[in-house]
Design an enzyme around this catalytic site. Structure first.
Site: not given
Ligand code: DGY
Length: 323
Positions: A158, A242, A271, A289
């Site tokens: 997505r 990630r 992190e 992030h």
């Molecule tokens: C997620 O939702 O996995 C994002 O990294 C944090 O919003």
């Protein structure tokens, strides 16, 4: 009948915290501190539902705590690589997540990083703030074009598809992607996207490479010293997926040696600790992030967790069940 006991491990937008408090015997983390492993174990022992986030680590050692009351982890986030899913399954826990609602905001941050890295936005801001700008000149801080350049997407779910639309329709970019299975023909046609059969064939063709695969053991260091060498020395790497998808040390060395032109990162290995090697480099843009961090998106994520809890406590199928 008493209300189910629900715990939020971090603060959520006020409107969703209020709804949660109306519906459940809810406990909020009022000072918003990150939970220790012991606090997380106690949470699993005392609450019917625990709602963790990406910053909470839930390894087997925590999930296997004895005398658990918890039946469901209503994760606030789409990614769930911080939860040991095999251990959760073995413990009979249900896990839900929040897909769909953070697609556009995360793709927007990926585009932000692409533009900042290409046009040296963060470096320029630092220069102006430091009082080191001596005025316009024809060779100052020259950078790379975005419009018409080639963008490679690793993963084509997505968020990558949303980025493809923004990049193709907004900036006339050529879109390449790698994905294990062929993508939805509608998006491929809409963006004139071309599938590459491997990361190795995609990387040498791209001006920008954006990562959109899930985290976890299967994708750890998918981008490493070997395949960084396949990128053009004018190319930029963007990571909103990630942190551990990229070997940080290898990326730092590639940036130091100017083997690639730049990188834009929103996520990091371990992190919120940042490999100090990044901090001295001008050709990397570092964001904390922020992918889903809009008011509307974070509210929608909270609403999704509420929908999943409501389904669970009324015995219905969960809309976003992971296991
Ligand atoms: C997620 O939702 O996995 C994002 O990294 C944090 O919003």
């Amino acid at each position: 009948m008493s209300k189910p006991k629900v715990l939020l491990t971090r603060r959520w937008p006020a409107s969703v915290e209020q709804k949660l408090q109306q519906l459940y015997d809810a406990t909020l983390n009022l000072d918003d501190h990150p939970f220790s492993p012991d606090e997380m174990k106690q949470a699993l022992q005392h609450y019917d539902a625990v709602c963790p986030t990406v910053c909470d680590s839930l390894p087997a050692e925590v999930l296997n705590v004895p005398n658990k009351r918890c039946k469901i982890l209503g994760n606030f986030g789409v990614g769930y690589n911080h939860i040991d899913i095999a251990a959760a399954k073995q413990q009979g826990l249900i896990v839900s997540n929040t897909p769909g609602v953070l697609t556009e905001s995360t793709a927007d941050i990926a585009m932000t990083l692409l533009l900042m890295s290409a046009r040296r936005g963060a470096e320029g801001d630092r220069l102006v703030r430091a009082g080191q700008w001596s005025g316009w000149c024809p060779t100052h801080m020259m950078s790379s074009d975005v419009t018409g350049a080639t963008l490679g997407l690793i993963g084509f779910g997505r968020i990558a598809q949303a980025m493809a639309r923004k990049a193709h329709h907004g900036f006339g970019m050529k879109i390449l992607y790698v994905k294990p299975n062929p993508a939805d023909p509608a998006i491929v046609t809409a963006c004139h996207a071309e599938r590459c059969d491997s990361i190795e064939t995609l990387l040498p063709r791209c001006d920008y490479v954006s990562l959109h695969c899930p985290g976890g053991a299967d994708t750890r260091h998918l981008i490493n010293a070997d395949n960084l060498k396949l990128m053009k020395d004018t190319a930029h790497l963007l990571n909103t997926a990630r942190g551990d998808v990229v070997d940080s040390q290898a990326l730092i060395e590639a940036l130091q040696d100017k083997r690639i032109a730049g990188a834009g990162l929103d996520v990091y290995e371990n992190e919120p600790q940042i490999n100090p090697g990044f901090l001295t480099l001008d050709n990397v843009t570092l964001l904390p992030h922020l992918g889903s961090a809009t008011i509307a998106t974070r509210t929608a994520m909270g609403e999704k967790v509420l929908n999943n809890l409501a389904a669970f406590f009324s015995g219905e199928a969960l809309p976003d069940r992971v296991i």
